[in-house]
Design a protein around this motif. Sequence first.
Motif, short mmCIF file in Angstrom:
data_model
loop_
_atom_site.label_atom_id
_atom_site.label_comp_id
_atom_site.label_asym_id
_atom_site.label_seq_id
_atom_site.Cartn_x
_atom_site.Cartn_y
_atom_site.Cartn_z
N VAL A 143 -4.10 4.50 12.02
CA VAL A 143 -4.48 3.14 11.59
C VAL A 143 -4.06 2.79 10.17
O VAL A 143 -4.07 1.63 9.78
CB VAL A 143 -6.00 2.88 11.74
N ALA A 144 -3.77 3.79 9.34
CA ALA A 144 -3.36 3.54 7.96
C ALA A 144 -2.14 4.43 7.71
O ALA A 144 -2.22 5.43 7.02
CB ALA A 144 -4.50 3.87 6.99
N ALA A 145 -1.03 4.02 8.29
CA ALA A 145 0.06 4.98 8.55
C ALA A 145 1.16 5.04 7.49
O ALA A 145 1.84 6.04 7.35
CB ALA A 145 0.70 4.64 9.89
N ALA A 146 1.35 3.94 6.74
CA ALA A 146 2.52 3.88 5.87
C ALA A 146 2.31 4.69 4.59
O ALA A 146 1.18 4.78 4.13
CB ALA A 146 2.80 2.42 5.51
N PRO A 147 3.35 5.29 4.03
CA PRO A 147 4.77 5.19 4.40
C PRO A 147 5.21 6.12 5.52
O PRO A 147 6.40 6.20 5.80
CB PRO A 147 5.48 5.54 3.09
N GLY A 148 4.28 6.84 6.15
CA GLY A 148 4.66 7.51 7.39
C GLY A 148 4.80 9.02 7.33
O GLY A 148 5.27 9.63 8.30
N GLY A 149 4.40 9.64 6.22
CA GLY A 149 4.50 11.10 6.11
C GLY A 149 3.76 11.77 7.27
O GLY A 149 4.32 12.64 7.96
N LYS A 150 2.53 11.35 7.49
CA LYS A 150 1.73 12.02 8.53
C LYS A 150 2.14 11.55 9.92
O LYS A 150 2.20 12.34 10.85
CB LYS A 150 0.24 11.80 8.29
N ASP A 192 -0.43 -0.61 9.53
CA ASP A 192 -0.72 -0.65 8.09
C ASP A 192 -0.86 -2.11 7.68
O ASP A 192 -0.24 -3.00 8.28
CB ASP A 192 0.37 0.03 7.26
N LEU A 193 -1.67 -2.30 6.63
CA LEU A 193 -1.98 -3.64 6.16
C LEU A 193 -0.77 -4.32 5.51
O LEU A 193 -0.64 -5.53 5.54
CB LEU A 193 -3.10 -3.47 5.12
N HIS A 194 0.12 -3.52 4.91
CA HIS A 194 1.15 -4.10 4.04
C HIS A 194 2.55 -4.07 4.67
O HIS A 194 3.08 -3.00 4.95
CB HIS A 194 1.18 -3.37 2.70
N ARG A 209 5.16 -1.76 3.22
CA ARG A 209 4.91 -0.34 3.49
C ARG A 209 5.30 0.00 4.94
O ARG A 209 5.79 1.09 5.22
CB ARG A 209 3.47 0.04 3.18
N ARG A 223 -1.00 -4.64 10.51
CA ARG A 223 -2.33 -4.98 11.05
C ARG A 223 -3.40 -4.58 10.07
O ARG A 223 -3.29 -3.56 9.39
CB ARG A 223 -2.61 -4.14 12.30
N ASP A 224 -4.49 -5.35 10.05
CA ASP A 224 -5.69 -4.92 9.33
C ASP A 224 -6.55 -4.17 10.35
O ASP A 224 -7.06 -4.76 11.29
CB ASP A 224 -6.44 -6.15 8.80
N ALA A 225 -6.68 -2.87 10.14
CA ALA A 225 -7.38 -2.03 11.12
C ALA A 225 -8.88 -2.34 11.18
O ALA A 225 -9.57 -1.87 12.08
CB ALA A 225 -7.16 -0.56 10.80
N ASP A 256 -6.27 7.92 7.89
CA ASP A 256 -5.90 8.53 6.59
C ASP A 256 -6.23 7.45 5.55
O ASP A 256 -5.37 6.67 5.16
CB ASP A 256 -4.42 8.89 6.62
C1 LIG Z 1 -3.50 7.02 2.05
S1 LIG Z 1 -2.42 5.76 2.44
C2 LIG Z 1 -1.73 6.30 3.96
C3 LIG Z 1 -0.65 7.33 3.81
C4 LIG Z 1 0.02 7.65 5.14
N1 LIG Z 1 -0.94 8.03 6.15
C5 LIG Z 1 1.05 8.74 5.01
O1 LIG Z 1 0.76 9.90 5.30
O2 LIG Z 1 2.18 8.43 4.61
C6 LIG Z 1 -3.51 4.52 3.00
C7 LIG Z 1 -2.83 3.33 3.64
O3 LIG Z 1 -3.84 2.48 4.17
C8 LIG Z 1 -3.35 1.16 4.19
N2 LIG Z 1 -4.52 0.30 4.41
C9 LIG Z 1 -5.51 -0.02 3.55
N3 LIG Z 1 -6.43 -0.79 4.16
C10 LIG Z 1 -6.02 -0.96 5.44
C11 LIG Z 1 -6.53 -1.67 6.57
N4 LIG Z 1 -7.66 -2.36 6.50
N5 LIG Z 1 -5.84 -1.62 7.71
C12 LIG Z 1 -4.67 -0.94 7.81
N6 LIG Z 1 -4.13 -0.25 6.77
C13 LIG Z 1 -4.80 -0.27 5.61
C14 LIG Z 1 -2.66 1.06 2.83
O4 LIG Z 1 -1.70 0.03 2.85
C15 LIG Z 1 -2.02 2.44 2.70
O5 LIG Z 1 -0.69 2.41 3.14
#
Ligand SMILES: C[S@@+](CC[C@H](N)C(=O)[O-])C[C@H]1O[C@@H](n2cnc3c(N)ncnc32)[C@H](O)[C@@H]1O
Length: 448
Positions: free
Chosen positions: A259-266, A284-286, A289, A310-312, A329
């Motif tokens: 649900v919070a995937a960017a930039p995609g490492g995991k 991801d929200l942005h 990203r 998407r806003d998760a 994440d």
């Molecule tokens: C810790 S980072 C994720 C890193 C990513 N999992 C990786 O391993 O590359 C957290 C992410 O959550 C996203 N984010 C924050 N609030 C969010 C929401 N409500 N819905 C979706 N993404 C969200 C941010 O844009 C950010 O990219």
Amino acid sequence: MKNKSPRAIAVKILTEVEKGSYSNLALNRHLTPEIEKEDRALITELVYGVVKYRVRLDYVLSKFSKVKISSIHPVVLNSLRVGLYQILFLDKIPDYAAVNESVNVAKSFGKRAAGFVNGILRNVIRNKDVIDYPEPAKEPVRYLSIYYSFPEWMVRRWIELFGFDFTESLLSAFNEKPKLCVRVNELKIKKDDLKSLLNKEGVKWSSGLFLEEALYIEDGPPLTRLESFKRGYFQPQDESSMLVARVLGAKGEERVLDVAAAPGGKTTHIAQLMKNTGRIHAWDLHPHRIELLKETCRRLGVTIVHPEVRDAKIPDTKSFVQFDKVLVDAPCSGLGVIRRKPDIKWTKKPEDVVNLKREQFELLSASSKYVKPGGAIVYSTCSIEPEENEKVIEKFLQENRDFEPDDIRPFLPKALSGELKEPYGYIQIYPNVHGLDGFFIARLIRRQ
Ligand SMILES: C[S@@+](CC[C@H](N)C(=O)[O-])C[C@H]1O[C@@H](n2cnc3c(N)ncnc32)[C@H](O)[C@@H]1O
């Protein structure tokens, strides 16, 4: 400032950082390709060193300067800090060279500024072995804050949580320079073949501490310029971050939501462990990203990811109970990764932890709706703060009786699973204990 010496460039970057730039971004802007490898390394060392040790450097300068630190012009002050950092921390640079270079940088501000810098740094050199720091027994917070250069609020918080000795070793570990870690992209290359290729590309590497897909880069050219990077044979990622996909334990053919995937490492690591079969929805929200995530997938040859802006926290009812595995994440304070991002020392405020825990709880609660009965949800942060970690999980479990903690030991390397306590539902990684970035990972199961 026209001076192109490495110290002058470092001072320019530091002055931008003081105005609000992140040091890694300011470094990227100024480290142009024509700068020699040795100079790039020195500039990077000076910038991160001064950002890291700012409190201690200013404390020492205040002992030798008749002018208040806050009244010194930022460029002159940063010339002093750069000179002092070399004198206190870089044995390979002779003291006189450190002084002369800082004096040269300060000269752009006139003879008086140059004389001021010269006088203070020479005085420090004569007295550097007898500098008084606060006494640990009498003023533990002030001592740790100055000596290891951390804001007092962080030190106070960690002493309350962990005690003095653990806090001291934590601060010391946060100040160490971390090695760059990469994940071998086994979708494209075998690990031994990548090792041989890196040897040919002039990269010195060593094996991972815990995981077979991890390699540490000891020395070599900038990674993104390597053919092996461009071809997607590896992805820069810390080992503790790699543990997250391992704990998620997704298998080929499963449906996964990140649900919070960017930039995609995991996300791309999960895809690798799923052997690029099944389906991963990556939100991801942005938008910018999500573009980075798409690019990472393209480079690494990952084809099972479906990215979406998407806003998760906004429910997508048609996707409820549709996923075998869900990863949250969560956005966090980042207080676990200070060794990689020393700016965090100064950019984070105590209220960030409080504000984030609400956000994290909401994100976890909203995301849990997508898990199938019998499926798993993993919650992770790069933080060591209980409010962002186990407290979020405890509150979630109290309010969601259909979830229970899962035993994560089978998903972890033995060297890590041995230390866990019942009910074995989560692990907290600390840099001073494990030699990795600080990380928290919890695994919960939705009852059938
Ligand atoms: C810790 S980072 C994720 C890193 C990513 N999992 C990786 O391993 O590359 C957290 C992410 O959550 C996203 N984010 C924050 N609030 C969010 C929401 N409500 N819905 C979706 N993404 C969200 C941010 O844009 C950010 O990219």
